[in-house]
Scaffold this motif. Structure first.
Motif, PDB file in Angstrom:
ATOM      1  N   SER A  90      -9.152  12.014  -6.489  1.00  0.00           N
ATOM      2  CA  SER A  90      -9.443  13.000  -7.544  1.00  0.00           C
ATOM      3  C   SER A  90      -8.191  13.384  -8.326  1.00  0.00           C
ATOM      4  N   GLN A  91      -6.982  13.125  -7.775  1.00  0.00           N
ATOM      5  CA  GLN A  91      -5.730  13.473  -8.445  1.00  0.00           C
ATOM      6  C   GLN A  91      -5.141  12.289  -9.219  1.00  0.00           C
ATOM      7  N   PHE A  92      -5.929  11.271  -9.390  1.00  0.00           N
ATOM      8  CA  PHE A  92      -5.443  10.045 -10.043  1.00  0.00           C
ATOM      9  C   PHE A  92      -4.958  10.328 -11.464  1.00  0.00           C
ATOM     10  N   LYS A  93      -3.806   9.696 -11.833  1.00  0.00           N
ATOM     11  CA  LYS A  93      -3.246   9.805 -13.178  1.00  0.00           C
ATOM     12  C   LYS A  93      -3.163   8.400 -13.779  1.00  0.00           C
ATOM     13  N   LEU A 120       0.823  -1.213   0.000  1.00  0.00           N
ATOM     14  CA  LEU A 120       0.000   0.000   0.000  1.00  0.00           C
ATOM     15  C   LEU A 120       0.855   1.262   0.000  1.00  0.00           C
ATOM     16  N   SER A 121       2.025   1.190   0.628  1.00  0.00           N
ATOM     17  CA  SER A 121       2.887   2.379   0.668  1.00  0.00           C
ATOM     18  C   SER A 121       3.424   2.742  -0.711  1.00  0.00           C
ATOM     19  N   GLN A 122       3.415   1.804  -1.650  1.00  0.00           N
ATOM     20  CA  GLN A 122       3.885   2.087  -3.007  1.00  0.00           C
ATOM     21  C   GLN A 122       2.775   2.587  -3.925  1.00  0.00           C
ATOM     22  N   ALA A 123       1.569   2.735  -3.380  1.00  0.00           N
ATOM     23  CA  ALA A 123       0.441   3.159  -4.216  1.00  0.00           C
ATOM     24  C   ALA A 123       0.654   4.551  -4.797  1.00  0.00           C
ATOM     25  N   LYS A 124       1.378   5.407  -4.086  1.00  0.00           N
ATOM     26  CA  LYS A 124       1.561   6.779  -4.573  1.00  0.00           C
ATOM     27  C   LYS A 124       2.288   6.807  -5.921  1.00  0.00           C
ATOM     28  N   ASN A 125       3.216   5.881  -6.136  1.00  0.00           N
ATOM     29  CA  ASN A 125       3.943   5.850  -7.405  1.00  0.00           C
ATOM     30  C   ASN A 125       3.105   5.251  -8.529  1.00  0.00           C
ATOM     31  N   PHE A 126       2.086   4.488  -8.193  1.00  0.00           N
ATOM     32  CA  PHE A 126       1.170   3.942  -9.187  1.00  0.00           C
ATOM     33  C   PHE A 126       0.066   4.932  -9.520  1.00  0.00           C
ATOM     34  N   LEU A 127      -0.446   5.622  -8.494  1.00  0.00           N
ATOM     35  CA  LEU A 127      -1.621   6.479  -8.676  1.00  0.00           C
ATOM     36  C   LEU A 127      -1.266   7.879  -9.139  1.00  0.00           C
ATOM     37  N   GLY A 128      -0.016   8.293  -8.945  1.00  0.00           N
ATOM     38  CA  GLY A 128       0.400   9.603  -9.429  1.00  0.00           C
ATOM     39  C   GLY A 128       0.162  10.740  -8.463  1.00  0.00           C
ATOM     40  N   PRO A 163       0.934   6.746 -15.105  1.00  0.00           N
ATOM     41  CA  PRO A 163       1.808   5.914 -14.247  1.00  0.00           C
ATOM     42  C   PRO A 163       1.119   4.637 -13.779  1.00  0.00           C
ATOM     43  N   PHE A 164      -0.221   4.713 -13.607  1.00  0.00           N
ATOM     44  CA  PHE A 164      -0.944   3.520 -13.179  1.00  0.00           C
ATOM     45  C   PHE A 164      -0.863   2.430 -14.249  1.00  0.00           C
ATOM     46  N   THR A 165      -1.069   2.821 -15.509  1.00  0.00           N
ATOM     47  CA  THR A 165      -1.010   1.849 -16.599  1.00  0.00           C
ATOM     48  C   THR A 165       0.390   1.265 -16.741  1.00  0.00           C
TER      49      THR A 165
END
Length: 699
Positions: A258-261, A229-237, A264-266
């Motif tokens: 709301s700030q989802f990109k 879960l701590s790595q979610a920020k690099n996936f979600l942007g 990086p997620f793809t």
């Protein structure tokens, strides 16, 4: 101590005890019984019990030890004990092992470089410090460590502990906070190394025995979920609140949705899919095992190539990485040492659980032995030297050690080759690392920790032992929802609680004779076993000491009442007359246990119950002799076998019955026509072993 002739004791020893009782028994049972004096079991002034010669290794074992470079540990010099690498270096077979070590070292090195940068980011540090942590510590461990396949360096769990321990001490939003944070991480490596060295020197490696496997599995499962879960920020942007607790992490992820990109997620999902596929292929197909090690390098290379070609603005990258080797520095700021001590102790504990456990498993697979204390010392030296060259805490890695084993590493030279590859990367390749996507590093971390979510172990524990499943569940739950530190403490506490409970409530069993044999076993396991009227046969399956003696005394009374109504063989004498205690499983007895035996003896004596002891170990027998128990109970009431004790007790019961019959009016005797009790003679002829038990019509 009584020994029947059938038990194999043929040497006649001097007699002690009641000759009259012995004669009666011989006449009634038809078997000669010899007496082993108790004094034979006490240590003589010049020869202790432990003075027996050590077993001589066979030629095959000696050849195997010579081939592996393993000698007798007592014959090693002090330098070989300090540097275990000298042992395998002396016996190194260059032609057979060098190629295997080089291939294994390079293979794991290609896996370590991207993982080291990923784990450094997880620890809140610049990726270069992950490479620094894979530099000197690897060389130091190769020399001072005892495992030949253990791959040390940055690992996910320790990186999370570093981040969790340093985050409350440093406000990263202030100017210069990053430098302070880095210095504290390096200081933490020094403290962890010193703790490990001290534990190794004062031989505290045995502490790992008190932590159950279910606790370790539950703790690593909870930690793996937190790391993922701590790595979610690099996936979600977008930024996610750093925390070691499940609920704050999930709340932060939901709040910033709301700030989802999607870019990086793809990309992160593609990298994660590729990593998992390559990991699966490498793990399950022998011909494709290189895929497992090449997965992280593939993700880093393809991600860097994509960024260099398309230059996407929405994909964050690592940024510039300094080239060259780290500088030597011992300027530590010890003002934070007291606040870092709990984190250092926790990381040290994880090192004991992870590294020592992995090292022992690898040593067993490869046919050599390691010392837990030497292993701790080697890890400590690696961390101390690493801290002087800008490394943060390191320990053994599950995944890299598995790859090292699969790649065929033979000796510590594999670690040296791995360190040389990291050194070359620091000197020549760091400019290529600047464009590595952050989501690629996050995918590497997630793919590594997915294997730590041990749900298979939970299913196994539920099927095998519900108690261990509850331990696993508790460790996972508390680690997830209360934080890693609390989860570890509660897990260790629960392990100790169960250890104390099992120790204070030992297993005890009532024994019965298996039909047609002289073997005595637990009547719950063998319901058809014979239990004799007037005799209680009890086995204690643990040491006897202050923590469990009250439980043993209570169980003695319960068993006495139980067997008094459930006996199925022998003449019903109306009460319990003999208590036989099988003591072969009792490895130790303390002073409290001695006092309890005296109390039990006097209590039974007041109720005309005779106590007998069977087959106490030499250590227990010496303690009993020093306390005067043989003189109290009587030397003739010590037996080698339970069967011999039962024989003597049955003869006493028969004699008591005959005395009662002589003192009571007798009915007129019928003529037997010269064939008195023909069933006795027939049974004796058909089963000689049973003939010794035909006493008062009981078999």
């Amino acid at each position: 101590m009584h020994v029947s002739e059938s038990s194999g004791d043929v040497t006649t020893l001097r007699s002690s005890g009641s000759e009259q009782d012995l004669r009666r028994h011989q006449q009634s049972a038809g078997r000669a019984v010899k007496i082993l004096p108790v004094s034979q079991l006490a240590p003589s002034p010049s020869h202790g019990l432990a003075s027996s010669p050590a077993p001589v290794p066979t030629l095959k074992q000696s050849a195997r030890a010579k081939q592996l470079g393993e000698g007798n540990a007592r014959d090693r010099t002090w330098l070989e004990k300090l540097l275990p690498s000298l042992v395998w270096m002396k016996a190194y077979r260059w032609r057979d092992s060098l190629k295997a070590d080089a291939v294994a070292g390079i293979t794991v090195g290609t896996m370590l470089i991207p993982q080291a940068m990923s784990y450094a980011k997880l620890a809140g540090l610049h990726p270069i410090y992950g490479l620094y942590s894979g530099f000197i510590p690897i060389f130091a461990y190769a020399l001072f460590g005892s495992s030949r396949q253990l791959a040390i360096g940055p690992v996910a769990l320790v990186s999370l502990l570093v981040s969790n321990g340093l985050a409350p001490l440093v406000d990263r939003s202030k100017e210069g906070a990053d430098e302070t944070y880095t210095q504290l991480a390096i200081l933490l490596a020094l403290m962890v190394g010193l703790l490990e060295c001290c534990m190794g020197l004062i031989r505290l490696g045995w502490l790992i025995r008190f932590i159950s496997h279910s606790i370790i599995s539950g703790f690593t499962t909870g930690s793996a979920i937190i790391i993922g879960l701590s790595q979610a920020k690099n996936f979600l942007g977008y930024d996610v609140t750093g925390s070691s607790k499940f609920i704050p992490l999930v709340q932060s992820i939901i709040a910033g949705w709301s700030q989802f990109k999607w870019q990086p997620f793809t990309m992160g999902c593609v990298f994660l899919t590729v990593l998992l596929i390559m990991k699966h292929l490498g793990k399950n197909y022998k011909d494709l095992r290189m895929f497992r090690a090449a997965g992280p390098l593939t993700a880093v290379f393809s991600g860097t190539l994509f960024v260099k070609i398309f230059h996407p603005d929405s994909i964050s990258v690592v940024g510039p990485i300094p080239s060259g080797l780290p500088g030597f520095s011992v300027n530590y700021d010890f003002s934070y040492a007291s606040r870092l001590l709990p984190t250092a102790a926790l990381i040290c504990g994880v090192a004991i659980l992870e590294s020592v456990g992995i090292a022992k498993a690898l040593a067993a697979k490869n046919g050599y032995e390691i010392d837990s204390n030497q292993e701790l010392f080697g890890l400590g030296v690696a961390n101390v030297l690493g801290s002087a060259l800008s490394a943060y805490p390191t320990t053994g890695s599950f995944s890299r050690s598995a790859v090292m084993q699969e790649a065929g590493a033979k000796t510590g030279f594999a670690g040296i080759f791995m360190g040389l590859l990291v050194t070359s990367s620091l000197l020549f390749l760091t400019p290529l690392f600047a464009d590595i996507p952050q989501c690629a590093l996050a995918a590497i971390v997630i793919s590594a920790v997915i294997g730590l979510v041990d749900y298979d172990e939970a299913i196994f524990l539920w099927r095998v032992d519900k108690k261990d499943f509850l331990l696993w569940l508790a460790a996972s739950f508390f680690t997830l929802f209360l934080g890693i530190e609390v989860g570890v403490l509660i897990g260790v506490f629960l392990s100790l609680v169960f250890v104390i409970y099992e120790s204070a409530n030992p297993h005890m069993a009532v024994l019965g004779r298996l039909p047609g044999t002289t073997v005595y076993r637990n009547i719950l396991q063998y319901p058809d076993a014979f239990i004799y009227h007037g005799i209680v046969i009890l086995r204690i399956d643990s040491p006897v000491y202050f923590a469990n003696i009250n439980f043993i005394k209570e169980r003695l009374r319960e068993f006495e009442l139980h067997t008094g109504v459930s006996a199925n063989k022998g003449h019903d004498v109306g009460r319990i007359s003999f208590l036989i205690i099988e003591m072969s499983p009792v490895t130790y007895i303390d002073s409290t246990g001695i006092h309890a035996i005296k109390e039990i003896y006097h209590e039974y004596k007041a109720r005309n119950i005779q106590m007998a002891l069977c087959n106490p170990s030499p250590r227990v027998m010496v303690t009993l002799a020093r306390a005067g128990i043989p003189d109290l109970i009587g030397p003739s009431w010590y037996f080698v076998r339970v069967h011999d004790a039962v024989q003597v007790c049955l003869s006493h019961l028969q004699n008591e019955r005959h005395s009662d019959e002589e003192n009571s009016p007798q009915p007129p005797k019928r003529a037997s026509h010269g064939h008195h009790a023909p069933w006795r003679r027939e049974a004796s002829q058909s089963d000689p072993e049973r003939s010794s038990l035909i006493i008062d019509g009981a078999v």
